[in-house]
Structures are given as C-alpha cells and as structure tokens.
Write a protein that holds these residues in place. Structure first.
Motif, PDB file in Angstrom:
ATOM      1  N   GLY A 183       0.814  -1.211   0.000  1.00  0.00           N
ATOM      2  CA  GLY A 183       0.000   0.000   0.000  1.00  0.00           C
ATOM      3  C   GLY A 183       0.846   1.258   0.000  1.00  0.00           C
ATOM      4  O   GLY A 183       0.560   2.219  -0.716  1.00  0.00           O
ATOM      5  N   VAL A 184       1.906   1.259   0.786  1.00  0.00           N
ATOM      6  CA  VAL A 184       2.779   2.430   0.872  1.00  0.00           C
ATOM      7  C   VAL A 184       3.511   2.653  -0.447  1.00  0.00           C
ATOM      8  O   VAL A 184       3.687   3.787  -0.897  1.00  0.00           O
ATOM      9  CB  VAL A 184       3.785   2.267   2.036  1.00  0.00           C
ATOM     10  CG1 VAL A 184       4.899   3.283   1.953  1.00  0.00           C
ATOM     11  CG2 VAL A 184       3.061   2.388   3.359  1.00  0.00           C
ATOM     12  N   ALA A 203      -3.955   2.368  -1.422  1.00  0.00           N
ATOM     13  CA  ALA A 203      -3.873   2.393   0.043  1.00  0.00           C
ATOM     14  C   ALA A 203      -5.196   1.981   0.679  1.00  0.00           C
ATOM     15  O   ALA A 203      -5.213   1.275   1.695  1.00  0.00           O
ATOM     16  CB  ALA A 203      -3.467   3.783   0.512  1.00  0.00           C
TER      17      ALA A 203
END
Length: 91
Positions: A63-64, A70
């Motif tokens: 996600g980062v 995200a």
C-alpha cells in the motif's frame, strides 16, 4: 512493434515492471489464502497469528509503495483482522 529506439526501451521497461507488479500481487494473494486455509483447517493460534502478521506486513508495504491502492490495503487488513478475531473468539 515499436518503431523508435526509445519506444523499444519503454516496452522493455514496461514488461519488467509488469512482471514485478504481478509477482508482488501474487505473493500477497498467496499469503492471504494461506491464512484463510489455516483458519479453515483449525490450525494452532500461533501459526495463524504468524500468517496474519506476515499478510498485514505485506499489505502495508504494498500500500505504501503504491503497488495496490492504500484504501484496498486498509480494507484487506480490516477483513483479515475480523477473520482473525472471529477465529480467536471461537477457540
């Protein structure tokens, strides 16, 4: 077929990046399915917790780094947490 040298390079880069993205998403899918399979087979809590932690860690990382959105990472973590909590309560 690309006609220009720069277009050929972009095609090579794109193929490498697509392969990398596919492999990372596949790793995530395998981790999630492994955790669900462990829960279905009523494995030990410690084993399931290790699988849960590794899946959540992978979700955070993807996600980062924008391999997945995200919000999708957050949603999946929430689903896994609910699944984990229901498994712990059942025992």
């Amino acid at each position: 077929m690309p006609l220009h040298k720069s277009a050929e390079k972009r095609l090579r880069q794109s193929e490498r990046r697509n392969a990398r993205n596919r492999s990372r998403k596949k790793e995530l899918k395998v981790l999630v399915k492994t955790m669900q399979k462990l829960i279905d087979t009523s494995a030990e809590k410690a084993v399931v917790e290790v699988a849960y932690r590794s899946a959540v860690q992978k979700l955070d990382r993807l996600g980062v780094k924008n391999y997945i959105h995200a919000n999708k990472a957050s949603r999946k973590k929430s689903q896994l947490t609910r699944l984990m909590n229901s498994y712990v309560k059942a025992d």
